[in-house]
Write an enzyme that holds these catalytic residues in place. Structure first.
Site, PDB file in Angstrom:
ATOM      1  N   ARG A 169      38.955  42.491  49.760  1.00  0.00           N
ATOM      2  CA  ARG A 169      39.669  42.354  48.487  1.00  0.00           C
ATOM      3  C   ARG A 169      40.527  43.588  48.210  1.00  0.00           C
ATOM      4  O   ARG A 169      41.648  43.480  47.713  1.00  0.00           O
ATOM      5  CB  ARG A 169      38.684  42.112  47.337  1.00  0.00           C
ATOM      6  CG  ARG A 169      38.092  40.712  47.340  1.00  0.00           C
ATOM      7  CD  ARG A 169      37.103  40.518  46.220  1.00  0.00           C
ATOM      8  NE  ARG A 169      37.733  40.625  44.907  1.00  0.00           N
ATOM      9  CZ  ARG A 169      37.060  40.670  43.759  1.00  0.00           C
ATOM     10  NH1 ARG A 169      35.725  40.614  43.762  1.00  0.00           N
ATOM     11  NH2 ARG A 169      37.691  40.752  42.602  1.00  0.00           N
TER      12      ARG A 169
ATOM     13  N   CYS B  45      36.691  48.278  39.766  1.00  0.00           N
ATOM     14  CA  CYS B  45      36.213  47.167  40.602  1.00  0.00           C
ATOM     15  C   CYS B  45      37.005  45.935  40.198  1.00  0.00           C
ATOM     16  O   CYS B  45      38.205  46.037  39.946  1.00  0.00           O
ATOM     17  CB  CYS B  45      34.696  46.978  40.440  1.00  0.00           C
ATOM     18  SG  CYS B  45      34.170  46.611  38.750  1.00  0.00           S
TER      19      CYS B  45
END
Length: 282
Positions: A179, A239
């Site tokens: 990601r 995050c």
């Protein structure tokens, strides 16, 4: 009380009048991610005397982002409702893949609590060792916890824009390498792939040993160093939605670095067409 306590320590301390044990399990908001009902799981089995925090609802209800910090009054009311007093020792645990006790730890510290610890190995280790559990939802006596917001622990979108531009603080991303690099599309609709320019990557799972306990000492320090982080310098963690960023912040805390946390994280940055994005490795 240390910031990280063992199951042996907690078993000995249970029942102390100034000890509050809190289940901070949250299964997250990522589409396609782990699913479950943390309240039902708590009611089925929890550490004796524990309260349930319900992180899924302890967020800013006015925000379009999935799990940003609520205001001080909301946080204070929730902590009082589950029986927390201002002078309590608080031990947090969870049974989430996302290690959400760290999120609760960051929230409590951000609102002024000082005597806060995480149970090493969480509820899984407690159960593996055959320790006692209780069922049901408790009705604690309300506490007197007072929330006092500390802005040093939080970073906003504008502050991260400045950091990306001037490099005054290191940015460390807890998401997976796929990601972070942009190889894997972001699971949230309308959110770009990649990362903030200049950010480093340390997937949060790398801070734990195979048995689910935290790495300590040199092993933990090496995880940050291998990610390119100098723990002597200012650090901001991020995050997908501010949850696993708290895992990195807690790990840094164990090594003496009081990291701030970008609460909007990639949900905000990646969803904003005006922010710069990078792809590839750090």
């Amino acid at each position: 009380m240390d910031a990280l306590v063992t199951t042996d320590w907690l078993a000995e301390a249970l029942g102390a009048p100034d000890l509050r044990v809190i289940d901070a399990t949250y299964y997250g908001s990522v589409p396609g991610g782990p699913d479950g009902d943390p309240a039902a799981d708590f009611a089925a089995a929890h550490i004796p005397g524990a309260a349930f925090l319900d992180l899924a609802t302890l967020a800013d209800a006015t925000s379009d982002l999935p799990s940003t910090l609520p205001d001080a009054a909301t946080f204070q009311a929730r902590l009082r409702a589950i029986g927390v007093n201002g002078d309590d020792r608080i031990v947090l645990y969870d049974q989430s893949h996302y290690r959400t006790a760290s999120r609760a730890w960051w929230m409590l510290r951000t609102f002024g609590a000082e005597r806060v610890a995480i149970l090493d190995g969480g509820f899984a280790k407690w159960q593996r060792e055959g320790r006692p559990t209780e069922r049901g939802m408790p009705s604690p006596t309300p506490g007197d916890f007072t929330a006092a917001f500390d802005p040093r622990r939080l970073r906003t979108l504008d502050q991260i824009r400045a950091t990306v531009a001037n490099g005054a603080e290191q940015i460390l991303d807890a998401r997976s390498a796929a990601r972070f690099s942009g190889v894997e599309p972001d699971p949230r609709p309308g959110t770009a792939s990649g990362h903030m320019p200049g950010a480093k990557n340390l997937p949060y799972g790398q801070l734990f040993d195979a048995d689910g306990t935290w790495k300590r000492g040199d092993a933990l320090r090496t995880a940050f160093a291998d990610a390119g982080i100098d723990l002597a310098r200012p650090l901001v963690t991020t995050c997908g939605s501010g949850i696993t960023a708290a895992v990195l912040a807690f790990g840094a805390h164990l090594l003496g670095n009081e990291a701030a946390l970008y609460d909007g994280s990639w949900s905000e940055w990646g969803g904003d067409p005006t922010t710069p994005k990078a792809t590839g490795d750090a």
